[in-house]
Structures are given as C-alpha cells and as structure tokens.
Write an enzyme that holds these catalytic residues in place. Structure first.
Site, PDB file in Angstrom:
ATOM      1  N   ALA A  10       0.822  -1.227   0.000  1.00  0.00           N
ATOM      2  CA  ALA A  10       0.000   0.000   0.000  1.00  0.00           C
ATOM      3  C   ALA A  10       0.849   1.268   0.000  1.00  0.00           C
ATOM      4  O   ALA A  10       0.319   2.362   0.155  1.00  0.00           O
ATOM      5  CB  ALA A  10      -0.937  -0.017   1.211  1.00  0.00           C
ATOM      6  N   ARG A  35       8.652  -0.023   2.712  1.00  0.00           N
ATOM      7  CA  ARG A  35       9.194   1.324   2.946  1.00  0.00           C
ATOM      8  C   ARG A  35       8.497   1.982   4.142  1.00  0.00           C
ATOM      9  O   ARG A  35       7.395   2.501   4.007  1.00  0.00           O
ATOM     10  CB  ARG A  35       9.064   2.163   1.674  1.00  0.00           C
ATOM     11  CG  ARG A  35      10.087   1.759   0.616  1.00  0.00           C
ATOM     12  CD  ARG A  35       9.827   2.392  -0.711  1.00  0.00           C
ATOM     13  NE  ARG A  35       8.665   1.822  -1.396  1.00  0.00           N
ATOM     14  CZ  ARG A  35       8.238   2.196  -2.588  1.00  0.00           C
ATOM     15  NH1 ARG A  35       8.881   3.154  -3.233  1.00  0.00           N
ATOM     16  NH2 ARG A  35       7.177   1.636  -3.136  1.00  0.00           N
ATOM     17  N   ASP A  58       8.354  -7.719   4.569  1.00  0.00           N
ATOM     18  CA  ASP A  58       8.585  -8.156   3.195  1.00  0.00           C
ATOM     19  C   ASP A  58       7.754  -9.432   2.972  1.00  0.00           C
ATOM     20  O   ASP A  58       7.951 -10.423   3.691  1.00  0.00           O
ATOM     21  CB  ASP A  58      10.089  -8.449   3.047  1.00  0.00           C
ATOM     22  CG  ASP A  58      10.495  -8.726   1.613  1.00  0.00           C
ATOM     23  OD1 ASP A  58       9.690  -9.319   0.871  1.00  0.00           O
ATOM     24  OD2 ASP A  58      11.630  -8.366   1.240  1.00  0.00           O
ATOM     25  N   ASN A  85      -1.974  -7.463  -3.313  1.00  0.00           N
ATOM     26  CA  ASN A  85      -1.563  -6.514  -4.347  1.00  0.00           C
ATOM     27  C   ASN A  85      -0.044  -6.422  -4.513  1.00  0.00           C
ATOM     28  O   ASN A  85       0.435  -6.185  -5.619  1.00  0.00           O
ATOM     29  CB  ASN A  85      -2.134  -5.129  -3.974  1.00  0.00           C
ATOM     30  CG  ASN A  85      -1.504  -4.017  -4.765  1.00  0.00           C
ATOM     31  OD1 ASN A  85      -1.823  -3.810  -5.939  1.00  0.00           O
ATOM     32  ND2 ASN A  85      -0.571  -3.284  -4.149  1.00  0.00           N
ATOM     33  N   TYR A 151       7.805 -12.600 -15.671  1.00  0.00           N
ATOM     34  CA  TYR A 151       6.685 -11.816 -15.109  1.00  0.00           C
ATOM     35  C   TYR A 151       5.355 -12.437 -15.560  1.00  0.00           C
ATOM     36  O   TYR A 151       4.451 -12.645 -14.745  1.00  0.00           O
ATOM     37  CB  TYR A 151       6.778 -10.342 -15.532  1.00  0.00           C
ATOM     38  CG  TYR A 151       5.619  -9.526 -14.968  1.00  0.00           C
ATOM     39  CD1 TYR A 151       5.495  -9.317 -13.599  1.00  0.00           C
ATOM     40  CD2 TYR A 151       4.635  -8.988 -15.804  1.00  0.00           C
ATOM     41  CE1 TYR A 151       4.429  -8.595 -13.063  1.00  0.00           C
ATOM     42  CE2 TYR A 151       3.564  -8.266 -15.276  1.00  0.00           C
ATOM     43  CZ  TYR A 151       3.474  -8.068 -13.907  1.00  0.00           C
ATOM     44  OH  TYR A 151       2.413  -7.367 -13.386  1.00  0.00           O
ATOM     45  N   LYS A 155       2.260 -14.108 -13.257  1.00  0.00           N
ATOM     46  CA  LYS A 155       0.861 -13.657 -13.277  1.00  0.00           C
ATOM     47  C   LYS A 155      -0.064 -14.763 -13.812  1.00  0.00           C
ATOM     48  O   LYS A 155      -1.224 -14.811 -13.429  1.00  0.00           O
ATOM     49  CB  LYS A 155       0.733 -12.348 -14.076  1.00  0.00           C
ATOM     50  CG  LYS A 155       1.375 -11.145 -13.351  1.00  0.00           C
ATOM     51  CD  LYS A 155       0.709 -10.872 -11.994  1.00  0.00           C
ATOM     52  CE  LYS A 155       1.348  -9.724 -11.244  1.00  0.00           C
ATOM     53  NZ  LYS A 155       0.702  -9.409  -9.962  1.00  0.00           N
TER      54      LYS A 155
HETATM   55  P1  NDP Z   1       4.016  -0.124  -7.613  1.00  0.00           P
HETATM   56  O1  NDP Z   1       5.447  -0.411  -7.832  1.00  0.00           O
HETATM   57  O2  NDP Z   1       3.564   1.288  -7.677  1.00  0.00           O
HETATM   58  O3  NDP Z   1       3.552  -0.742  -6.203  1.00  0.00           O
HETATM   59  C1  NDP Z   1       3.958  -2.009  -5.796  1.00  0.00           C
HETATM   60  C2  NDP Z   1       3.675  -2.180  -4.307  1.00  0.00           C
HETATM   61  O4  NDP Z   1       4.071  -3.509  -3.918  1.00  0.00           O
HETATM   62  C3  NDP Z   1       4.446  -1.215  -3.443  1.00  0.00           C
HETATM   63  O5  NDP Z   1       3.616  -0.755  -2.397  1.00  0.00           O
HETATM   64  C4  NDP Z   1       5.569  -2.060  -2.872  1.00  0.00           C
HETATM   65  O6  NDP Z   1       5.918  -1.602  -1.570  1.00  0.00           O
HETATM   66  C5  NDP Z   1       4.898  -3.425  -2.761  1.00  0.00           C
HETATM   67  N1  NDP Z   1       5.872  -4.507  -2.750  1.00  0.00           N
HETATM   68  C6  NDP Z   1       6.707  -4.899  -3.760  1.00  0.00           C
HETATM   69  N2  NDP Z   1       7.499  -5.897  -3.338  1.00  0.00           N
HETATM   70  C7  NDP Z   1       7.149  -6.156  -2.051  1.00  0.00           C
HETATM   71  C8  NDP Z   1       7.622  -7.066  -1.067  1.00  0.00           C
HETATM   72  N3  NDP Z   1       8.601  -7.940  -1.332  1.00  0.00           N
HETATM   73  N4  NDP Z   1       7.057  -7.054   0.163  1.00  0.00           N
HETATM   74  C9  NDP Z   1       6.064  -6.175   0.433  1.00  0.00           C
HETATM   75  N5  NDP Z   1       5.570  -5.292  -0.444  1.00  0.00           N
HETATM   76  C10 NDP Z   1       6.129  -5.276  -1.666  1.00  0.00           C
HETATM   77  O7  NDP Z   1       3.237  -1.017  -8.676  1.00  0.00           O
HETATM   78  P2  NDP Z   1       1.669  -1.226  -8.960  1.00  0.00           P
HETATM   79  O8  NDP Z   1       0.845  -0.476  -7.992  1.00  0.00           O
HETATM   80  O9  NDP Z   1       1.471  -0.993 -10.386  1.00  0.00           O
HETATM   81  O10 NDP Z   1       1.561  -2.790  -8.706  1.00  0.00           O
HETATM   82  C11 NDP Z   1       0.643  -3.386  -7.814  1.00  0.00           C
HETATM   83  C12 NDP Z   1       0.244  -4.755  -8.355  1.00  0.00           C
HETATM   84  O11 NDP Z   1      -0.473  -4.580  -9.565  1.00  0.00           O
HETATM   85  C13 NDP Z   1       1.402  -5.680  -8.682  1.00  0.00           C
HETATM   86  O12 NDP Z   1       1.068  -6.996  -8.274  1.00  0.00           O
HETATM   87  C14 NDP Z   1       1.511  -5.608 -10.203  1.00  0.00           C
HETATM   88  O13 NDP Z   1       2.082  -6.759 -10.761  1.00  0.00           O
HETATM   89  C15 NDP Z   1       0.048  -5.448 -10.568  1.00  0.00           C
HETATM   90  N6  NDP Z   1      -0.209  -4.881 -11.877  1.00  0.00           N
HETATM   91  C16 NDP Z   1       0.279  -3.662 -12.229  1.00  0.00           C
HETATM   92  C17 NDP Z   1       0.011  -3.141 -13.492  1.00  0.00           C
HETATM   93  C18 NDP Z   1       0.579  -1.842 -13.973  1.00  0.00           C
HETATM   94  O14 NDP Z   1       0.566  -1.603 -15.203  1.00  0.00           O
HETATM   95  N7  NDP Z   1       1.046  -0.949 -13.095  1.00  0.00           N
HETATM   96  C19 NDP Z   1      -0.851  -3.866 -14.427  1.00  0.00           C
HETATM   97  C20 NDP Z   1      -1.275  -5.146 -13.963  1.00  0.00           C
HETATM   98  C21 NDP Z   1      -0.999  -5.606 -12.723  1.00  0.00           C
HETATM   99  P3  NDP Z   1       7.397  -1.474  -0.973  1.00  0.00           P
HETATM  100  O15 NDP Z   1       8.325  -1.204  -2.115  1.00  0.00           O
HETATM  101  O16 NDP Z   1       7.279  -0.353   0.011  1.00  0.00           O
HETATM  102  O17 NDP Z   1       7.627  -2.787  -0.312  1.00  0.00           O
HETATM  103  C1  8X3 Z   2       1.465  -5.019 -15.860  1.00  0.00           C
HETATM  104  C2  8X3 Z   2       0.962  -4.852 -17.244  1.00  0.00           C
HETATM  105  O1  8X3 Z   2       1.466  -5.348 -19.699  1.00  0.00           O
HETATM  106  O2  8X3 Z   2       3.260  -4.398 -18.366  1.00  0.00           O
HETATM  107  O3  8X3 Z   2       1.100  -6.248 -15.331  1.00  0.00           O
HETATM  108  O4  8X3 Z   2       2.624  -6.676 -18.084  1.00  0.00           O
HETATM  109  S1  8X3 Z   2       2.148  -5.349 -18.389  1.00  0.00           S
END
Ligand code: NDP
Ligand code: 8X3
Length: 251
Positions: A10, A35, A58, A85, A151, A155
């Site tokens: 989040a 973070r 984590d 998420n 990746y 998914k």
């Molecule tokens: P962001 O990078 O903006 O957010 C990712 C979040 O995941 C951050 O809050 C990060 O927090 C957390 N995170 C990552 N690794 C860890 C870990 N090891 N432990 C705990 N928390 C973790 O990306 P999005 O918001 O875009 O991504 C969210 C989800 O949506 C992902 O699963 C992504 O695959 C999916 N998604 C995204 C798309 C896009 O185009 N953006 C499209 C389709 C799906 P922190 O670094 O503080 O730990």
């Molecule tokens: C994130 C969307 O198309 O970059 O899951 O894989 S894409």
C-alpha cells in the site's frame, strides 16, 4: 462495527489508491509495505478518515508474514477483505539474458508472497465463513508478450491460484476476485527498469493509461455488490490498449 481490509503493497500505486478508497468506503485498514517512512506517512494521512494499522514487512519472508499477520493485535484479527496486491516486474529481457536476481524477486513476491499471505489470512475467513479476497493479476497472466517471460509466468500463476482459491473457498461463502489490468501508471515501470525513470515514463507516452484509482473503483464496486453476486475475474484495460501488445499511441 466497521469491516477491516488488509492491503499488501500500500506504499504506492494501485495498493495505495485502494487503501485511500476503502478508507472512504468506511473500512478499517491494515496496510503493508517495506518502505517504513512512506507507509507511516500514508497511515497518518488515512488516520484522519479511519483506523489504520501499518505493518512494515517483506511478503517474501515467511517468518515476517507469520510474525505480523499471524499475530495481529486482538482487535485486528478479523480480516473481512484481503487485497493481495504487492508485486512487481523486474526486467524486460529475453530468457537467455534475463537476470536471475530479477526472476527470484518476481517469483518470490508475486507467487510465494501471495501464497504466504493467503495461507495466513484464509483460515480466519474460513472459520468465520466470511470474506472477500482480491488478487492482483494482470493482462500478463492472460497473455504472454515478448520478453515478459518470468513476469508473465508469475501472473499466470496468480490466474491459476485465483481459480484454485475460488474452488477451495466455495463451501465457506468467501468471494475471490481476480483483477487483471493492462497498463496502469504507477511506480511499476520504474521498478521494472531498475530505476530508469526516463524509460519508465516512455511506457505511458501517447495514450491515457489507467490510474490506481481506476482499479480502486473496481474494488469498491465489487465490495458493494449484493452478497450473492461475485465478479470472479476482471480484465480492465486503458481504452487505447487492446491487449498486451497493441496500443493506439498518438506521439
Ligand atoms: P508499484 O510499484 O507502484 O507498487 C507495488 C507495491 O508492492 C508497493 O507498495 C511495494 O511496496 C509493494 N511490494 C513490492 N514488493 C514487495 C515485497 N517484497 N514485500 C512487500 N511489499 C512489496 O506497482 P503497482 O501499484 O502498479 O503494482 C501493484 C500490483 O499490480 C502488482 O502486483 C503488479 O504486478 C500489478 N499490476 C500492475 C500493473 C501496472 O501496469 N502498473 C498492471 C497489472 C498488474 P514497498 O516497495 O514499500 O515494499
Ligand atoms: C502489468 C501490465 O502489460 O506491463 O502487469 O505486463 S504489463
């Protein structure tokens, strides 16, 4: 009594937007991320709206997941909504030159992290015969694209696990919704390109991508459906994106 939602990841992007929206929808929140400073800042902001429990850990570390989520304070133990998420893409390379460390991070976070969190939270939902799980899949879990290899595989695993969860939770009245977005402008591409912000910004040039708030709208919509209705699987794209490879860009 307010319902409680747990949102992993989040601190940014989609998870952050979902947290903001669910606070407004009247949920108490457990929010997580690695973070600390960011999480505390967001927690402070949302505390003006609802009760918030920020947990810094984590999702890749089973002992941390069990320490924090397996031992929630008494008043936080009933999780009504779990949003799996936290996740990432790292790299966009052919398999033969992919970085092993990128692969491990994606597999450990997107697949094993989701499993660890779900394994910890589902027993409580099952005991109460109540709950709604959202899994953040992706269009990358429905299709495979060039250089997306690992990746896309993670998914696809989320797609499969969402189906399994839905079958296994069926007797307990627990809803399982997978949300599979196309391009959402978040920190996703900055992370994928290892901090190359210029390359990340280019991904979203020439069209209007989705925003985290668009995904948060869908979560709120699903949560507001009658108890006998569940949206199982949602593929949501920017209007300018047909599938993982076809965009209508005006540059
Ligand atoms: P962001 O990078 O903006 O957010 C990712 C979040 O995941 C951050 O809050 C990060 O927090 C957390 N995170 C990552 N690794 C860890 C870990 N090891 N432990 C705990 N928390 C973790 O990306 P999005 O918001 O875009 O991504 C969210 C989800 O949506 C992902 O699963 C992504 O695959 C999916 N998604 C995204 C798309 C896009 O185009 N953006 C499209 C389709 C799906 P922190 O670094 O503080 O730990
Ligand atoms: C994130 C969307 O198309 O970059 O899951 O894989 S894409």
């Amino acid at each position: 009594m307010k319902k409680t939602a747990l949102i992993t990841g989040a601190t940014s992007g989609i998870g952050r937007a979902i947290a903001g929206r669910l606070a407004k929808e009247g949920y108490r929140l457990v929010i997580t991320g690695r973070r600390r400073e960011r999480l505390e800042e967001i927690s402070k902001e949302l505390s003006a709206v609802t009760e918030v429990l920020p947990l810094v850990f984590d999702v890749r570390r089973l002992e941390e997941v069990e320490k924090f989520l397996g031992h929630l304070p008494a008043q936080w133990q009933e999780i009504d909504v779990l949003v799996n998420n936290a996740g990432l893409a790292a790299g966009l390379e052919p398999l033969q030159s992919g970085l092993i460390d990128d692969w491990e991070r994606m597999i450990d976070t997107n697949v094993k992290g989701l499993l660890y969190v779900s394994r910890t939270i589902l027993p409580g939902m099952i005991a109460r015969c109540k709950g709604h799980v959202f899994n953040l899949g992706s269009i990358a879990g429905k299709e495979t694209y060039m250089n997306g290899n690992v990746y896309c595989a993670t998914k696809h695993a989320v797609d499969s696990l969402s189906k399994s969860m839905r079958m296994e939770c069926l007797p307990y009245g627990i809803k399982v919704t997978q949300i599979c977005p196309g391009a959402v402008e978040t920190e996703f591409s900055n992370v994928r390109f290892h901090g190359d912000d210029e390359r990340a910004a280019n991904v979203y040039k020439g069209f209007t991508p989705l925003k985290g708030e668009d995904i948060a709208d869908l979560v709120a919509y699903c949560l507001n459906l009658p108890s006998h209705v569940c949206l199982n699987d949602i593929v949501v794209m920017p209007t300018a994106q047909a599938n993982s490879g076809n965009f209508h860009k005006v540059l």
